[in-house]
Motif scaffolding. Structure first.
Motif: not given
Lengths: 79, 196
Positions: B102-110
């Motif tokens: 679905n093109g969605e991010f699975g995390d927030y590691q920036a």
């Protein structure tokens, strides 16, 4: 650089390489690595042709390289 | 068409199957033979997704075949406009892993470490390549750089004259840095296209 023999060998190898197959069946290859190293290398080599006349004094060598890789960008950037 | 370009086309045509996913975000692994297919990974990193667009766009510009640029730019669009947007706390800085379905991010590691770094690098390189067509890429890069200076910059207590870029994990910064030489190199590279 004047590394005529090395570049000649590289260009001839590229010309005979089958880029649609891997040596071993079911070998996963990385899209990222293959893009930045192989695809990027082929496109950069294409671009570098315009520097060939400076890198290679030998006119016959220049002619060989141009015949293998006469890129659109080379002709464009020469104008 | 020169032989080098001809071979680039042959290679890209074989690799193209990687983009055959529901979202257009490519699988990083493909198999050429005996039957050409993608490996079947469920997600991919923004480095592997976002470090294709220069080569694939260039190939389209040289051949006149827009297919290659279309594939890479469609994938890149998922990173420029990240979903879901609720989780993205630092403007311009996106997560690291994107789901292929679905093109969605699975995390927030920036941050600018391995797995993320060259996505940001290619944003500004695309702007240098064509400042008109890729103005939005530059805007994203500037946002990321500003967020990084504001939230990720970190100075060791023993050497306050030094600046490192940390990482953002979930809701907090982590004073951990990788690829730091790379980062200064990229910042310097940026000065020219942005006219600083």
């Amino acid at each position: 650089m004047q590394q005529v023999e090395i570049v000649d060998k590289i260009l001839r190898q590229i010309a005979i390489t089958d880029f649609t197959r891997t040596a071993v069946d079911d070998q996963p290859i990385s899209l990222f690595e293959t893009t930045i190293r192989y695809l990027g290398g082929l496109l950069s080599g294409n671009y570098s042709n315009r520097g060939i006349s400076m890198a290679f004094a030998d006119k016959r060598m220049q002619a060989t390289i141009y015949s293998l890789a006469p890129s659109a960008i080379w002709f464009k950037t020469q104008n | 068409m020169g032989k080098l370009l001809e071979q680039a086309v042959s290679l890209a045509d074989s690799l193209s199957i990687a983009f055959d996913t529901p979202s257009g975000v490519p699988d990083d692994e493909v198999i050429f033979n005996p039957k050409r297919r993608r490996f079947g990974n469920h997600d991919n990193s923004i480095t592997c997704i976002g470090t294709l667009v220069l080569e694939w766009t260039r190939l389209s510009d040289l051949t006149g075949n827009p297919t290659y640029a279309g594939l890479a730019q469609k994938a890149q669009a998922h990173l420029l406009s990240p979903k879901p947007d609720t989780g993205f706390k630092l403007p311009g800085l996106v997560g690291t892993y994107v789901r292929l379905n679905n093109g969605e991010f699975g995390d927030y590691q920036a941050g600018w470490g391995g797995g993320s770094d060259s996505y940001y690098e290619y944003l500004i390189k695309m702007y240098a390549y064509d400042p008109v067509a890729f103005a939005a890429y530059k805007d994203s890069w500037v946002q990321a750089a500003e967020s990084s200076m504001q939230y990720l910059a970190s100075h060791p207590t023993s050497r306050t004259d030094l600046t490192f870029l940390g990482e953002f994990r979930g809701n907090s910064t982590v004073p951990m840095s990788s690829h730091c030489m790379f980062q200064s190199h990229r910042s310097i590279l940026t000065m020219k296209p942005l006219d600083y």
